[in-house]
Motif scaffolding. Sequence first.
Motif, short mmCIF file in Angstrom:
data_model
loop_
_atom_site.label_atom_id
_atom_site.label_comp_id
_atom_site.label_asym_id
_atom_site.label_seq_id
_atom_site.Cartn_x
_atom_site.Cartn_y
_atom_site.Cartn_z
N UNK A 100 -62.68 35.59 27.71
CA UNK A 100 -62.75 34.46 26.54
C UNK A 100 -63.44 33.19 27.07
N UNK A 101 -64.73 32.88 26.31
CA UNK A 101 -65.27 31.80 26.86
C UNK A 101 -64.86 30.59 26.07
N UNK A 102 -65.15 29.44 26.51
CA UNK A 102 -64.91 27.90 25.85
C UNK A 102 -63.30 27.73 25.86
N UNK A 103 -62.52 28.18 26.68
CA UNK A 103 -61.14 27.67 26.99
C UNK A 103 -61.12 26.32 27.11
N UNK A 131 -55.44 36.26 20.27
CA UNK A 131 -54.29 35.87 20.77
C UNK A 131 -54.39 35.46 22.32
N UNK A 132 -55.03 36.11 23.08
CA UNK A 132 -55.38 35.74 24.29
C UNK A 132 -56.27 34.50 24.46
N UNK A 133 -57.20 34.44 23.47
CA UNK A 133 -58.03 33.06 23.47
C UNK A 133 -57.14 31.97 23.32
N UNK A 134 -56.16 31.82 22.56
CA UNK A 134 -55.30 30.85 21.97
C UNK A 134 -54.07 30.73 22.57
N UNK A 135 -53.52 31.66 23.74
CA UNK A 135 -52.50 31.53 24.46
C UNK A 135 -52.24 29.98 25.16
N UNK A 136 -51.35 29.41 25.09
CA UNK A 136 -49.76 29.75 24.81
C UNK A 136 -49.50 29.59 23.50
N UNK A 137 -50.42 29.29 22.56
CA UNK A 137 -50.03 29.13 21.12
C UNK A 137 -49.61 30.22 20.66
N UNK A 138 -48.50 30.08 19.51
CA UNK A 138 -47.98 31.23 18.89
C UNK A 138 -48.92 31.43 17.37
N UNK A 139 -49.46 32.42 17.21
CA UNK A 139 -50.36 32.68 16.10
C UNK A 139 -49.66 33.71 15.13
#
Length: 164
Positions: A75-78, A108-116
Amino acid sequence: MAKSTYFDPRTNKFPYPVDTDKHYIVVKKDDGTKFDKDYPYIDKSKKMRFKMRMVRILLYLIVFPLSYIRMGLRVKGKKILRKNKKILKQGVISICNHVHMWDYIGIMNAIKPFKSYLLAWDKNISGEMGGMIRSVGGIPIPSNDPQATIAYINVVKDHLNNGG
């Protein structure tokens, strides 16, 4: 539709579909779920919330590390996401091309911990992977029923208006 829908190791390619206006993946099973105006498009029952929590724990402990090892997922750009945490908490819509059978795991991995939540073809929800798709936040897009479509749009609109 193309006869083979999966990677062909002989040619090192994915077969190009003959009918480009159709779905590429063929859903082999249909559990008969009816997506009508009364269907819980976002299921907020205790049972579903518990199931979604358990799946998220499995994702964090097993699936995300395996996707790194098995598929080389990076994941790039975290840092950009972290900078915009305040905006993300208000709810966002992410539009992504579906390019891989398991690409949603990467999102899902990129935006964790947000629930999608993900909007999914209704055949996928009633198909063999439907339970898993629902448990990671799958919302079926109803087809061929105008009242169901209106109910679906209202549920999604309410979810977005409430920070989802």
